[in-house]
Scaffold this active site. Structure first.
Site, PDB file in Angstrom:
ATOM      1  N   LYS A   1      49.582  46.800  44.510  1.00 33.30           N
ATOM      2  CA  LYS A   1      48.256  46.580  45.084  1.00 33.30           C
ATOM      3  C   LYS A   1      48.265  45.709  46.345  1.00 33.30           C
ATOM      4  CE  LYS A   1      45.633  48.671  41.851  1.00 33.30           C
ATOM      5  NZ  LYS A   1      46.260  48.526  40.582  1.00 33.30           N
TER       6      LYS A   1
ATOM      7  N   GLU B   1      36.445  45.656  43.655  1.00 36.15           N
ATOM      8  CA  GLU B   1      36.321  45.932  42.229  1.00 36.15           C
ATOM      9  C   GLU B   1      37.704  45.755  41.628  1.00 36.15           C
ATOM     10  OE1 GLU B   1      37.037  48.227  44.436  1.00 36.15           O
ATOM     11  OE2 GLU B   1      38.826  49.014  43.446  1.00 36.15           O
TER      12      GLU B   1
ATOM     13  N   SER C   1      55.194  50.764  39.085  1.00 37.91           N
ATOM     14  CA  SER C   1      54.065  50.230  39.860  1.00 37.91           C
ATOM     15  C   SER C   1      53.776  48.759  39.647  1.00 37.91           C
ATOM     16  CB  SER C   1      52.810  51.057  39.572  1.00 37.91           C
ATOM     17  OG  SER C   1      52.522  51.084  38.191  1.00 37.91           O
TER      18      SER C   1
END
Ligand SMILES: *Cc1c(COP(=O)(O)O)cnc(C)c1O
Length: 406
Positions: A103, A125, A389
Protein backbone atom coordinates in the site's frame (compact mmCIF):
# COMPACT_ATOMS: atom_id res chain seq x y z
CA UNK A 1 4.58 -3.32 -25.96
CA UNK A 2 1.91 -1.41 -27.78
CA UNK A 3 2.23 2.04 -26.27
CA UNK A 4 5.13 1.96 -23.85
CA UNK A 5 6.40 5.43 -23.20
CA UNK A 6 10.11 5.04 -22.73
CA UNK A 7 10.46 8.68 -21.68
CA UNK A 8 9.05 7.85 -18.26
CA UNK A 9 12.42 7.70 -16.51
CA UNK A 10 12.34 4.09 -15.53
CA UNK A 11 9.08 4.45 -13.62
CA UNK A 12 5.84 2.51 -14.03
CA UNK A 13 5.42 1.63 -17.70
CA UNK A 14 2.60 3.25 -19.56
CA UNK A 15 1.46 0.33 -21.71
CA UNK A 16 -2.28 -0.25 -21.96
CA UNK A 17 -3.58 3.11 -20.77
CA UNK A 18 -7.36 3.52 -20.61
CA UNK A 19 -9.19 5.40 -23.41
CA UNK A 20 -10.12 9.09 -23.19
CA UNK A 21 -13.14 8.20 -21.07
CA UNK A 22 -10.96 6.29 -18.61
CA UNK A 23 -12.17 2.91 -19.82
CA UNK A 24 -10.59 -0.39 -20.70
CA UNK A 25 -13.18 -1.85 -23.05
CA UNK A 26 -16.56 -1.31 -21.39
CA UNK A 27 -15.03 -1.13 -17.91
CA UNK A 28 -14.05 1.86 -15.81
CA UNK A 29 -15.18 5.38 -16.66
CA UNK A 30 -16.59 7.99 -14.36
CA UNK A 31 -20.05 7.59 -12.87
CA UNK A 32 -20.08 10.41 -10.34
CA UNK A 33 -22.13 13.50 -9.48
CA UNK A 34 -21.29 16.73 -11.31
CA UNK A 35 -19.62 18.15 -8.18
CA UNK A 36 -17.00 15.41 -8.28
CA UNK A 37 -16.23 15.78 -12.00
CA UNK A 38 -14.20 18.95 -11.56
CA UNK A 39 -12.15 17.39 -8.78
CA UNK A 40 -11.43 14.33 -10.91
CA UNK A 41 -10.41 16.57 -13.82
CA UNK A 42 -8.06 18.46 -11.52
CA UNK A 43 -6.57 15.21 -10.25
CA UNK A 44 -6.18 13.80 -13.77
CA UNK A 45 -4.35 16.95 -14.88
CA UNK A 46 -2.13 16.80 -11.77
CA UNK A 47 -1.40 13.13 -12.40
CA UNK A 48 -0.48 13.74 -16.04
CA UNK A 49 1.80 16.62 -15.09
CA UNK A 50 3.47 14.55 -12.38
CA UNK A 51 4.04 11.55 -14.66
CA UNK A 52 5.56 13.83 -17.29
CA UNK A 53 7.85 15.54 -14.77
CA UNK A 54 11.27 13.95 -14.09
CA UNK A 55 11.31 15.72 -10.70
CA UNK A 56 8.25 13.73 -9.60
CA UNK A 57 9.88 10.45 -10.58
CA UNK A 58 13.14 11.40 -8.91
CA UNK A 59 11.38 12.29 -5.66
CA UNK A 60 9.37 9.07 -5.68
CA UNK A 61 12.38 6.92 -6.57
CA UNK A 62 14.45 8.35 -3.73
CA UNK A 63 11.65 7.74 -1.23
CA UNK A 64 11.09 4.25 -2.63
CA UNK A 65 14.72 3.42 -1.96
CA UNK A 66 15.41 5.15 1.35
CA UNK A 67 11.99 5.28 3.00
CA UNK A 68 10.18 2.20 1.67
CA UNK A 69 13.20 -0.08 1.22
CA UNK A 70 12.80 -0.83 -2.49
CA UNK A 71 13.56 -2.86 -4.42
CA UNK A 72 11.88 -5.45 -2.24
CA UNK A 73 13.58 -8.87 -2.44
CA UNK A 74 12.55 -11.80 -4.60
CA UNK A 75 12.75 -14.84 -2.35
CA UNK A 76 12.89 -18.49 -3.41
CA UNK A 77 10.70 -20.40 -0.97
CA UNK A 78 12.76 -23.60 -1.02
CA UNK A 79 11.08 -25.53 1.75
CA UNK A 80 7.59 -24.67 0.54
CA UNK A 81 8.63 -25.67 -2.97
CA UNK A 82 10.01 -28.97 -1.70
CA UNK A 83 6.90 -29.67 0.34
CA UNK A 84 4.54 -28.97 -2.56
CA UNK A 85 6.76 -31.07 -4.83
CA UNK A 86 6.27 -29.04 -8.00
CA UNK A 87 7.41 -25.79 -9.56
CA UNK A 88 9.73 -23.42 -7.77
CA UNK A 89 7.76 -20.88 -5.74
CA UNK A 90 9.17 -17.35 -5.71
CA UNK A 91 7.84 -14.69 -3.34
CA UNK A 92 7.92 -10.99 -4.18
CA UNK A 93 8.40 -9.60 -0.70
CA UNK A 94 6.09 -6.58 -0.46
CA UNK A 95 5.68 -7.62 3.18
CA UNK A 96 9.16 -6.18 3.68
CA UNK A 97 8.17 -2.74 2.37
CA UNK A 98 7.84 -0.01 5.00
CA UNK A 99 4.55 -0.40 6.93
CA UNK A 100 4.33 -4.04 5.90
CA UNK A 101 2.46 -4.14 2.60
CA UNK A 102 2.40 -2.82 -0.95
CA UNK A 103 0.00 0.00 0.00
CA UNK A 104 2.85 2.42 0.72
CA UNK A 105 3.85 2.51 -3.00
CA UNK A 106 0.52 4.10 -3.85
CA UNK A 107 0.13 6.27 -0.75
CA UNK A 108 3.48 8.03 -1.25
CA UNK A 109 2.89 8.66 -4.94
CA UNK A 110 -0.56 10.12 -4.34
CA UNK A 111 0.66 12.20 -1.39
CA UNK A 112 3.28 13.80 -3.64
CA UNK A 113 0.61 14.55 -6.26
CA UNK A 114 -1.72 15.98 -3.58
CA UNK A 115 1.06 18.27 -2.41
CA UNK A 116 1.76 19.38 -5.97
CA UNK A 117 -1.95 20.26 -6.25
CA UNK A 118 -1.73 22.33 -3.07
CA UNK A 119 -4.00 20.07 -1.01
CA UNK A 120 -3.43 20.16 2.76
CA UNK A 121 -5.83 17.46 3.86
CA UNK A 122 -6.11 13.79 2.85
CA UNK A 123 -9.11 11.53 3.30
CA UNK A 124 -8.87 7.78 2.85
CA UNK A 125 -10.85 4.63 3.43
CA UNK A 126 -9.35 1.51 4.89
CA UNK A 127 -10.39 -2.12 5.33
CA UNK A 128 -7.60 -4.14 6.91
CA UNK A 129 -6.06 -0.87 8.03
CA UNK A 130 -2.96 -1.31 5.87
CA UNK A 131 -4.00 1.50 3.53
CA UNK A 132 -4.89 3.66 6.51
CA UNK A 133 -1.45 3.09 7.99
CA UNK A 134 0.25 3.76 4.65
CA UNK A 135 -1.77 6.96 4.24
CA UNK A 136 -1.04 8.09 7.82
CA UNK A 137 2.65 7.38 7.17
CA UNK A 138 2.77 9.31 3.90
CA UNK A 139 0.87 12.21 5.47
CA UNK A 140 3.25 12.36 8.44
CA UNK A 141 6.16 12.36 6.02
CA UNK A 142 4.72 15.28 4.02
CA UNK A 143 3.06 17.25 6.82
CA UNK A 144 -0.48 16.62 5.57
CA UNK A 145 -3.57 16.13 7.73
CA UNK A 146 -4.87 12.54 7.47
CA UNK A 147 -8.50 11.56 8.07
CA UNK A 148 -9.15 7.82 7.72
CA UNK A 149 -12.61 6.24 7.54
CA UNK A 150 -12.77 2.68 8.82
CA UNK A 151 -15.72 0.35 9.38
CA UNK A 152 -16.47 -0.49 13.01
CA UNK A 153 -16.27 -4.21 12.30
CA UNK A 154 -12.85 -3.73 10.68
CA UNK A 155 -11.65 -1.57 13.60
CA UNK A 156 -12.40 -4.52 15.84
CA UNK A 157 -10.72 -7.05 13.53
CA UNK A 158 -7.64 -4.90 12.92
CA UNK A 159 -7.09 -3.06 16.19
CA UNK A 160 -3.27 -2.87 15.98
CA UNK A 161 -3.54 -0.87 12.78
CA UNK A 162 -6.01 1.56 14.37
CA UNK A 163 -3.43 2.24 17.09
CA UNK A 164 -0.66 2.68 14.53
CA UNK A 165 -2.69 5.22 12.52
CA UNK A 166 -3.36 7.26 15.65
CA UNK A 167 0.31 7.14 16.66
CA UNK A 168 1.18 8.52 13.24
CA UNK A 169 -1.13 11.46 13.87
CA UNK A 170 -4.14 10.43 11.78
CA UNK A 171 -7.74 10.92 12.79
CA UNK A 172 -9.62 7.60 12.52
CA UNK A 173 -13.38 7.90 12.04
CA UNK A 174 -15.47 4.78 12.75
CA UNK A 175 -18.07 3.96 10.11
CA UNK A 176 -21.28 2.39 11.42
CA UNK A 177 -23.31 2.35 8.20
CA UNK A 178 -24.03 -0.93 6.47
CA UNK A 179 -21.94 -3.86 7.62
CA UNK A 180 -19.23 -1.54 8.94
CA UNK A 181 -16.64 -2.75 6.44
CA UNK A 182 -14.62 -1.44 3.50
CA UNK A 183 -17.48 -0.56 1.13
CA UNK A 184 -19.14 1.56 3.81
CA UNK A 185 -15.86 3.30 4.69
CA UNK A 186 -15.36 4.09 1.01
CA UNK A 187 -18.82 5.71 0.80
CA UNK A 188 -18.08 7.93 3.79
CA UNK A 189 -14.63 8.91 2.52
CA UNK A 190 -16.14 9.96 -0.83
CA UNK A 191 -18.84 11.97 0.99
CA UNK A 192 -16.18 13.80 3.02
CA UNK A 193 -14.17 14.49 -0.13
CA UNK A 194 -17.15 15.96 -1.98
CA UNK A 195 -17.86 18.28 0.96
CA UNK A 196 -14.23 19.45 1.29
CA UNK A 197 -12.89 19.18 -2.23
CA UNK A 198 -11.16 22.60 -2.18
CA UNK A 199 -8.38 21.62 0.20
CA UNK A 200 -8.77 17.82 0.27
CA UNK A 201 -7.37 14.97 -1.81
CA UNK A 202 -9.09 11.60 -1.68
CA UNK A 203 -6.32 9.01 -1.48
CA UNK A 204 -7.99 5.80 -2.59
CA UNK A 205 -6.16 2.65 -1.58
CA UNK A 206 -6.85 0.34 -4.46
CA UNK A 207 -7.08 0.24 -8.25
CA UNK A 208 -10.83 0.99 -8.25
CA UNK A 209 -13.11 4.03 -8.25
CA UNK A 210 -13.71 6.59 -11.01
CA UNK A 211 -11.08 7.53 -13.58
CA UNK A 212 -8.23 8.44 -13.08
CA UNK A 213 -7.89 6.40 -9.87
CA UNK A 214 -7.60 2.87 -11.31
CA UNK A 215 -4.93 4.05 -13.75
CA UNK A 216 -3.13 6.24 -11.22
CA UNK A 217 -2.93 3.42 -8.68
CA UNK A 218 -1.81 0.88 -11.27
CA UNK A 219 0.98 3.20 -12.43
CA UNK A 220 2.18 3.58 -8.85
CA UNK A 221 1.96 -0.16 -8.08
CA UNK A 222 3.50 -1.32 -11.38
CA UNK A 223 6.88 -1.07 -9.68
CA UNK A 224 6.13 -4.48 -8.12
CA UNK A 225 5.95 -6.19 -11.50
CA UNK A 226 8.82 -4.24 -13.01
CA UNK A 227 11.15 -5.25 -10.23
CA UNK A 228 10.00 -8.85 -10.09
CA UNK A 229 10.23 -9.39 -13.84
CA UNK A 230 13.87 -8.25 -13.81
CA UNK A 231 14.56 -10.25 -10.64
CA UNK A 232 13.08 -13.43 -12.14
CA UNK A 233 15.26 -13.11 -15.23
CA UNK A 234 18.31 -12.56 -13.07
CA UNK A 235 17.65 -15.23 -10.43
CA UNK A 236 15.68 -17.93 -12.23
CA UNK A 237 17.10 -17.20 -15.69
CA UNK A 238 13.59 -17.21 -17.11
CA UNK A 239 10.17 -15.69 -16.73
CA UNK A 240 7.71 -17.45 -14.43
CA UNK A 241 5.04 -19.72 -15.91
CA UNK A 242 2.45 -18.05 -13.73
CA UNK A 243 2.09 -14.94 -11.60
CA UNK A 244 -0.34 -15.27 -8.71
CA UNK A 245 -1.69 -12.46 -6.53
CA UNK A 246 -4.70 -11.87 -4.28
CA UNK A 247 -7.40 -9.47 -5.45
CA UNK A 248 -9.40 -7.21 -3.18
CA UNK A 249 -9.84 -4.03 -5.21
CA UNK A 250 -6.91 -5.29 -7.24
CA UNK A 251 -3.95 -2.96 -6.68
CA UNK A 252 -1.20 -5.42 -5.77
CA UNK A 253 -2.38 -7.83 -8.46
CA UNK A 254 -2.53 -5.27 -11.28
CA UNK A 255 0.82 -3.93 -10.07
CA UNK A 256 2.55 -7.28 -10.36
CA UNK A 257 0.66 -8.38 -13.50
CA UNK A 258 1.35 -5.30 -15.58
CA UNK A 259 4.92 -5.95 -16.66
CA UNK A 260 4.00 -9.50 -17.72
CA UNK A 261 1.04 -8.65 -19.93
CA UNK A 262 2.92 -9.18 -23.18
CA UNK A 263 4.72 -12.30 -21.96
CA UNK A 264 3.59 -15.92 -22.29
CA UNK A 265 2.85 -15.98 -18.57
CA UNK A 266 -0.42 -16.96 -16.89
CA UNK A 267 -1.83 -14.16 -14.75
CA UNK A 268 -3.92 -15.51 -11.89
CA UNK A 269 -5.91 -13.35 -9.47
CA UNK A 270 -7.20 -14.94 -6.29
CA UNK A 271 -10.45 -13.71 -4.82
CA UNK A 272 -11.91 -14.32 -1.38
CA UNK A 273 -14.02 -17.49 -1.49
CA UNK A 274 -15.22 -16.87 2.07
CA UNK A 275 -17.06 -19.81 3.57
CA UNK A 276 -17.05 -21.60 0.23
CA UNK A 277 -20.85 -21.19 0.05
CA UNK A 278 -23.01 -18.12 -0.49
CA UNK A 279 -20.84 -15.85 1.64
CA UNK A 280 -17.80 -14.69 -0.29
CA UNK A 281 -16.25 -11.68 -2.04
CA UNK A 282 -15.57 -13.16 -5.49
CA UNK A 283 -16.58 -10.12 -7.57
CA UNK A 284 -15.09 -11.41 -10.84
CA UNK A 285 -15.72 -15.12 -10.58
CA UNK A 286 -19.16 -14.61 -9.00
CA UNK A 287 -20.44 -11.10 -9.78
CA UNK A 288 -22.21 -9.15 -12.53
CA UNK A 289 -21.27 -6.12 -14.59
CA UNK A 290 -22.61 -3.09 -12.77
CA UNK A 291 -21.55 0.27 -11.37
CA UNK A 292 -20.04 0.72 -7.92
CA UNK A 293 -18.04 3.58 -6.47
CA UNK A 294 -17.95 5.55 -9.70
CA UNK A 295 -16.90 2.96 -12.25
CA UNK A 296 -18.25 0.06 -14.26
CA UNK A 297 -16.85 -3.31 -13.32
CA UNK A 298 -17.91 -6.62 -11.84
CA UNK A 299 -19.92 -6.19 -8.66
CA UNK A 300 -21.51 -8.60 -6.23
CA UNK A 301 -25.11 -7.47 -6.51
CA UNK A 302 -28.63 -8.82 -6.94
CA UNK A 303 -30.75 -8.50 -10.09
CA UNK A 304 -31.79 -4.96 -9.09
CA UNK A 305 -28.15 -3.90 -8.83
CA UNK A 306 -28.31 -3.78 -5.01
CA UNK A 307 -24.90 -4.64 -3.56
CA UNK A 308 -25.09 -7.87 -1.57
CA UNK A 309 -23.38 -8.70 1.69
CA UNK A 310 -19.85 -10.06 1.27
CA UNK A 311 -17.71 -12.11 3.57
CA UNK A 312 -14.04 -12.84 3.89
CA UNK A 313 -11.85 -13.72 6.83
CA UNK A 314 -9.51 -11.04 5.50
CA UNK A 315 -10.73 -7.47 5.80
CA UNK A 316 -8.62 -6.38 2.82
CA UNK A 317 -10.45 -8.70 0.42
CA UNK A 318 -13.92 -8.10 1.86
CA UNK A 319 -15.10 -5.80 -0.93
CA UNK A 320 -18.01 -6.35 -3.38
CA UNK A 321 -16.30 -4.62 -6.32
CA UNK A 322 -13.01 -4.90 -8.20
CA UNK A 323 -10.89 -2.55 -10.28
CA UNK A 324 -12.02 -2.12 -13.91
CA UNK A 325 -8.72 -3.18 -15.47
CA UNK A 326 -9.14 -6.61 -13.87
CA UNK A 327 -12.68 -6.73 -15.23
CA UNK A 328 -11.20 -6.11 -18.68
CA UNK A 329 -8.49 -8.77 -18.24
CA UNK A 330 -11.22 -11.16 -17.09
CA UNK A 331 -13.48 -10.39 -20.05
CA UNK A 332 -10.66 -10.91 -22.56
CA UNK A 333 -9.42 -14.04 -20.81
CA UNK A 334 -5.92 -12.60 -20.41
CA UNK A 335 -6.11 -13.16 -16.65
CA UNK A 336 -7.85 -15.91 -14.68
CA UNK A 337 -9.63 -15.34 -11.40
CA UNK A 338 -10.07 -18.12 -8.87
CA UNK A 339 -11.47 -18.19 -5.33
CA UNK A 340 -9.74 -19.47 -2.20
CA UNK A 341 -11.81 -20.02 0.93
CA UNK A 342 -11.21 -18.80 4.48
CA UNK A 343 -10.27 -22.29 5.62
CA UNK A 344 -7.92 -22.97 2.71
CA UNK A 345 -6.23 -19.63 3.37
CA UNK A 346 -5.66 -20.46 7.03
CA UNK A 347 -3.94 -23.70 5.99
CA UNK A 348 -1.69 -21.82 3.55
CA UNK A 349 -1.03 -19.24 6.27
CA UNK A 350 0.21 -21.96 8.65
CA UNK A 351 2.32 -23.57 5.96
CA UNK A 352 4.21 -20.37 5.15
CA UNK A 353 4.74 -19.69 8.87
CA UNK A 354 6.06 -23.19 9.57
CA UNK A 355 7.98 -23.93 6.38
CA UNK A 356 9.48 -20.52 5.64
CA UNK A 357 9.39 -18.48 8.83
CA UNK A 358 7.26 -15.83 7.18
CA UNK A 359 3.93 -14.75 8.67
CA UNK A 360 1.84 -13.62 5.67
CA UNK A 361 -1.23 -11.38 5.78
CA UNK A 362 -4.53 -13.24 5.57
CA UNK A 363 -5.15 -11.51 2.22
CA UNK A 364 -1.84 -12.83 0.90
CA UNK A 365 -2.59 -16.32 2.21
CA UNK A 366 -5.37 -16.55 -0.39
CA UNK A 367 -2.77 -16.16 -3.15
CA UNK A 368 -0.63 -18.85 -1.54
CA UNK A 369 -3.47 -21.40 -1.72
CA UNK A 370 -3.64 -21.12 -5.50
CA UNK A 371 0.12 -20.69 -5.95
CA UNK A 372 0.67 -24.06 -4.27
CA UNK A 373 -1.96 -25.68 -6.48
CA UNK A 374 -0.48 -24.22 -9.67
CA UNK A 375 3.07 -25.14 -8.61
CA UNK A 376 1.95 -28.69 -7.98
CA UNK A 377 0.26 -28.93 -11.37
CA UNK A 378 3.17 -27.36 -13.25
CA UNK A 379 5.71 -29.85 -11.94
CA UNK A 380 9.40 -29.37 -11.12
CA UNK A 381 10.47 -27.60 -14.31
CA UNK A 382 8.14 -24.65 -13.69
CA UNK A 383 8.35 -21.37 -11.82
CA UNK A 384 5.55 -19.59 -10.01
CA UNK A 385 5.83 -16.00 -8.88
CA UNK A 386 3.62 -14.95 -5.97
CA UNK A 387 2.88 -11.41 -4.92
CA UNK A 388 3.48 -11.59 -1.18
CA UNK A 389 1.40 -8.48 -0.67
CA UNK A 390 1.84 -8.04 3.07
CA UNK A 391 2.83 -9.39 6.43
CA UNK A 392 0.46 -10.89 8.95
CA UNK A 393 1.33 -9.00 12.12
CA UNK A 394 -2.03 -7.20 11.91
CA UNK A 395 -3.85 -10.55 11.82
CA UNK A 396 -2.33 -12.32 14.81
CA UNK A 397 -5.05 -11.27 17.31
CA UNK A 398 -7.80 -12.40 14.97
CA UNK A 399 -6.19 -15.77 14.30
CA UNK A 400 -5.32 -16.31 17.96
CA UNK A 401 -8.92 -15.57 18.98
CA UNK A 402 -10.27 -17.93 16.33
CA UNK A 403 -8.05 -20.69 17.67
CA UNK A 404 -8.66 -20.00 21.33
CA UNK A 405 -4.98 -19.07 21.84
CA UNK A 406 -4.16 -16.57 24.58
C1 LIG B 1 -5.11 -4.12 1.11
C2 LIG B 1 -4.43 -5.41 0.95
C3 LIG B 1 -4.77 -6.30 -0.08
C4 LIG B 1 -5.93 -6.08 -1.01
O1 LIG B 1 -5.89 -4.90 -1.75
P1 LIG B 1 -5.54 -4.89 -3.30
O2 LIG B 1 -5.82 -3.49 -3.70
O3 LIG B 1 -6.42 -5.88 -3.97
O4 LIG B 1 -4.11 -5.23 -3.42
C5 LIG B 1 -4.02 -7.45 -0.24
N1 LIG B 1 -3.00 -7.74 0.60
C6 LIG B 1 -2.65 -6.92 1.60
C7 LIG B 1 -1.52 -7.30 2.47
C8 LIG B 1 -3.35 -5.73 1.81
O5 LIG B 1 -2.99 -4.93 2.81
Amino acid sequence: MSSTNTAQHGTPADAYPPDDMGRWGEFGGRFVPETVMAALDELEAGMNEAFADPAFHAELALLARDFVGRPTPLYLAERLTEDVGGARIWLKREDLAHTGAHKINNALGQAIIAKRLGKQRIVAETGAGQHGVATATACARFGLKAVVYMGEEDMRRQRPNVVRMKMLGAEVIPVTNGAGTLKDALNDAIRDWIANVEDTHYLIGTAAGPHPYPYLVRRLQAVIGQESRAQMLERAGRLPDAVVACVGGGSNAIGIFHSFRDDPVRLIGVEAGGTGGALHARSLSGGKVSILHGSRSYVLCDDDGQVVETHSISAGLDYPGVGPEHAFLHSTGRAEFIGATDDESLVAFDRLCHLEGIIPALETSHALVIAERIAHDLGPTGDVLVGLSGRGDKDVDQIAARRGME
